[in-house]
Design an enzyme around this catalytic site. Structure first.
Site, PDB file in Angstrom:
ATOM      1  N   CYS A 113     -28.197 -36.004 -74.081  1.00 34.47           N
ATOM      2  CA  CYS A 113     -26.815 -35.602 -74.402  1.00 34.47           C
ATOM      3  C   CYS A 113     -26.739 -34.183 -74.963  1.00 34.47           C
ATOM      4  CB  CYS A 113     -26.209 -36.563 -75.413  1.00 34.47           C
ATOM      5  SG  CYS A 113     -26.208 -38.255 -74.828  1.00 34.47           S
ATOM      6  N   HIS A 258     -19.812 -33.482 -78.184  1.00 26.55           N
ATOM      7  CA  HIS A 258     -20.335 -34.332 -77.119  1.00 26.55           C
ATOM      8  C   HIS A 258     -19.529 -35.629 -77.110  1.00 26.55           C
ATOM      9  CE1 HIS A 258     -22.740 -36.911 -74.735  1.00 26.55           C
ATOM     10  NE2 HIS A 258     -23.138 -37.638 -75.766  1.00 26.55           N
ATOM     11  N   ASN A 288     -18.880 -41.505 -71.251  1.00 27.25           N
ATOM     12  CA  ASN A 288     -19.930 -40.588 -71.714  1.00 27.25           C
ATOM     13  C   ASN A 288     -20.724 -40.111 -70.498  1.00 27.25           C
ATOM     14  OD1 ASN A 288     -22.279 -39.442 -72.725  1.00 27.25           O
ATOM     15  ND2 ASN A 288     -22.638 -41.042 -74.250  1.00 27.25           N
TER      16      ASN A 288
HETATM   17  N1  ACO Z   1     -18.092 -56.091 -74.419  1.00 24.33           N
HETATM   18  C1  ACO Z   1     -17.908 -57.131 -75.252  1.00 24.33           C
HETATM   19  N2  ACO Z   1     -18.755 -57.413 -76.259  1.00 24.33           N
HETATM   20  C2  ACO Z   1     -19.815 -56.617 -76.423  1.00 24.33           C
HETATM   21  C3  ACO Z   1     -20.058 -55.521 -75.583  1.00 24.33           C
HETATM   22  C4  ACO Z   1     -19.143 -55.263 -74.541  1.00 24.33           C
HETATM   23  N3  ACO Z   1     -19.284 -54.238 -73.697  1.00 24.33           N
HETATM   24  N4  ACO Z   1     -21.190 -54.907 -75.993  1.00 24.33           N
HETATM   25  C5  ACO Z   1     -21.648 -55.596 -77.041  1.00 24.33           C
HETATM   26  N5  ACO Z   1     -20.810 -56.630 -77.303  1.00 24.33           N
HETATM   27  C6  ACO Z   1     -20.920 -57.640 -78.347  1.00 24.33           C
HETATM   28  C7  ACO Z   1     -22.327 -57.767 -78.882  1.00 24.33           C
HETATM   29  O1  ACO Z   1     -23.090 -58.641 -78.077  1.00 24.33           O
HETATM   30  C8  ACO Z   1     -22.077 -58.340 -80.260  1.00 24.33           C
HETATM   31  O2  ACO Z   1     -21.836 -59.714 -80.135  1.00 24.33           O
HETATM   32  P1  ACO Z   1     -22.363 -60.732 -81.273  1.00 24.33           P
HETATM   33  O3  ACO Z   1     -21.654 -60.313 -82.533  1.00 24.33           O
HETATM   34  O4  ACO Z   1     -21.919 -62.053 -80.754  1.00 24.33           O
HETATM   35  O5  ACO Z   1     -23.832 -60.537 -81.339  1.00 24.33           O
HETATM   36  C9  ACO Z   1     -20.759 -57.680 -80.670  1.00 24.33           C
HETATM   37  O6  ACO Z   1     -20.156 -57.209 -79.468  1.00 24.33           O
HETATM   38  C10 ACO Z   1     -20.949 -56.521 -81.611  1.00 24.33           C
HETATM   39  O7  ACO Z   1     -22.003 -55.712 -81.080  1.00 24.33           O
HETATM   40  P2  ACO Z   1     -22.465 -54.415 -81.812  1.00 24.33           P
HETATM   41  O8  ACO Z   1     -23.522 -53.739 -80.993  1.00 24.33           O
HETATM   42  O9  ACO Z   1     -22.784 -54.731 -83.233  1.00 24.33           O
HETATM   43  O10 ACO Z   1     -21.130 -53.589 -81.724  1.00 24.33           O
HETATM   44  P3  ACO Z   1     -20.770 -52.280 -82.468  1.00 24.33           P
HETATM   45  O11 ACO Z   1     -19.603 -52.499 -83.301  1.00 24.33           O
HETATM   46  O12 ACO Z   1     -21.954 -51.613 -83.058  1.00 24.33           O
HETATM   47  O13 ACO Z   1     -20.294 -51.372 -81.233  1.00 24.33           O
HETATM   48  C11 ACO Z   1     -21.131 -49.587 -79.854  1.00 24.33           C
HETATM   49  C12 ACO Z   1     -21.190 -51.062 -80.175  1.00 24.33           C
HETATM   50  C13 ACO Z   1     -19.736 -49.246 -79.387  1.00 24.33           C
HETATM   51  C14 ACO Z   1     -22.132 -49.242 -78.767  1.00 24.33           C
HETATM   52  C15 ACO Z   1     -21.440 -48.828 -81.144  1.00 24.33           C
HETATM   53  O14 ACO Z   1     -22.620 -49.277 -81.746  1.00 24.33           O
HETATM   54  C16 ACO Z   1     -21.540 -47.375 -80.940  1.00 24.33           C
HETATM   55  O15 ACO Z   1     -20.570 -46.700 -80.685  1.00 24.33           O
HETATM   56  N6  ACO Z   1     -22.707 -46.818 -81.092  1.00 24.33           N
HETATM   57  C17 ACO Z   1     -22.914 -45.400 -80.850  1.00 24.33           C
HETATM   58  C18 ACO Z   1     -23.692 -45.246 -79.684  1.00 24.33           C
HETATM   59  C19 ACO Z   1     -23.060 -44.516 -78.574  1.00 24.33           C
HETATM   60  O16 ACO Z   1     -21.896 -44.203 -78.498  1.00 24.33           O
HETATM   61  N7  ACO Z   1     -23.907 -44.236 -77.665  1.00 24.33           N
HETATM   62  C20 ACO Z   1     -23.517 -43.530 -76.529  1.00 24.33           C
HETATM   63  C21 ACO Z   1     -24.717 -43.036 -75.855  1.00 24.33           C
HETATM   64  S1  ACO Z   1     -25.650 -42.113 -76.905  1.00 24.33           S
HETATM   65  C22 ACO Z   1     -24.984 -40.678 -77.105  1.00 24.33           C
HETATM   66  O17 ACO Z   1     -24.358 -40.159 -76.223  1.00 24.33           O
HETATM   67  C23 ACO Z   1     -25.176 -40.099 -78.432  1.00 24.33           C
END
Ligand code: ACO
Length: 331
Positions: A113, A258, A288
């Protein structure tokens, strides 16, 4: 010593729009979950057979047209991608071939990224020391073909899109204009927090049936860990750039972060105390696109007249590696 000016911007995204509702037909997810956690409404995915080099050629042609120069003025290509068309050689040489620029150097950068900011840092140094005068800097990704579209991969699959952004960089002697400084970093202690394990040269063959069955070819991420580091490192990198120039956040006319997740960008914006009209986000429409997010957003911002000569532009990125960095550019 000359400075590096951005004299042209361009982008290309595939025509195929994939909405959150489309994804919900293939995996257990929902429009509401995706919008709430990421801000993404839709993304562009390639049709089978489209190459990154083709998308890059289109983006470069737009950037060259805006710059008003011919392709044969280009002295070098620097290209950031984590999704090369082939394991080797890099996408840069395929782009060079598409543009008919035989002989000029092509450097592929693997800073995920942060690829655009790393590329800007390298290209800026080449231009300032006088090694090259005109450089095409490109960020291109085809993420969609590498995603697990089953429920197992839903945390990653909903985030990513395909596309390309490009800029033409050229030496300038115009007082006050151009790249003021770039600041790049990495911390490999977190390499496996966001990565794709396979294909891998560690072991024979590069990818096995076991790997494929276990899904090791798909990207994996500890989302919360990435989130936590991103919202710390990105404001830190912006402050580092501002401090280096004796400026403050108030001096920023436009911040292009980003586009990892709208929630990350909003938190960075809040930590910097910037008003909405001084931050450009388009993740809602493209998801992204990794190394391509900043140059796509920049090309759109230019199209919309969001940057005027003399404005202070700040770009900042964070991604897999971890890698992160920032740059300040006087437009
Ligand atoms: N749809 C529905 N439910 C989902 C999905 C989805 N696409 N993905 C995960 N879940 C579920 C999980 O299984 C989990 O279920 P559970 O509670 O029964 O175990 C629940 O949702 C919560 O999952 P978490 O991973 O804890 O969700 P979180 O609130 O952390 O959100 C996310 C996930 C959006 C990815 C977040 O962690 C985030 O934004 N992280 C930053 C990473 C990022 O944006 N990366 C992009 C690429 S890297 C970069 O460019 C820097």
């Amino acid at each position: 010593m000359p400075r590096t000016a951005i004299i042209g911007t361009g982008f290309h995204v595939p025509e195929r729009v994939v909405t959150n509702h489309d994804l919900a037909q293939w995996m257990d997810t929902s429009d509401e979950w995706i919008r709430e956690r990421t801000g993404i409404e839709e993304r562009r995915w390639v049709e089978d057979g489209t190459t990154g080099a083709e998308m890059a050629r289109r983006a470069c042609e737009s950037a060259l047209a805006q710059a008003g120069i011919d392709a044969d003025e280009v002295d070098a290509i620097v290209l950031g991608t984590l999704s090369p068309d082939h394991f080797f050689p890099g996408t840069g040489v395929f782009l060079q071939r598409e543009l008919g620029l035989d002989g000029i150097p092509c450097l592929d950068l693997r800073a995920q990224c942060t690829g655009f900011v790393y590329g800007l840092s390298v290209a800026d140094a080449w231009i300032r020391v006088g090694q090259y005068r005109t450089i095409l800097l490109v960020g291109v990704e085809i993420q969609s073909t590498g995603l697990d579209l089953s429920t197992r991969g839903r945390d990653m699959a909903v985030l990513f899109g395909d596309g390309c952004g490009a800029v033409v960089l050229q030496a300038t002697d115009e007082a006050g204009r151009g790249v003021l400084s770039t600041h790049i970093h990495a911390d490999g202690r977190h390499a496996e927090v966001l990565w794709a394990d396979a294909p891998s040269s560690v072991g024979h063959p590069l990818i096995s049936v076991d790997d494929l069955e276990a899904g090791r070819q798909y990207p994996r991420m500890e989302g919360r860990e990435v989130f936590k580091h991103a919202v710390t490192r990105m404001p830190e990198a912006v402050h580092e750039a501002l401090d280096a120039q004796g400026l403050t956040a108030d001096d920023i006319d436009l911040l292009i972060p980003h586009q990892a997740n709208l929630r990350i960008s909003q938190m960075v914006q809040k930590r910097l105390g910037l008003a909405d009209d001084r931050v450009y986000n388009n993740i809602q429409r493209y998801g992204n696109t990794t190394a391509a997010t900043i140059p796509i957003a920049l090309a759109e911002a230019v199209e919309q007249g969001r940057l005027r000569r003399g404005d202070l532009l700040c770009v900042v990125a964070f991604g897999s590696g971890f890698t992160w960095g920032s740059a300040l550019i006087r437009w």
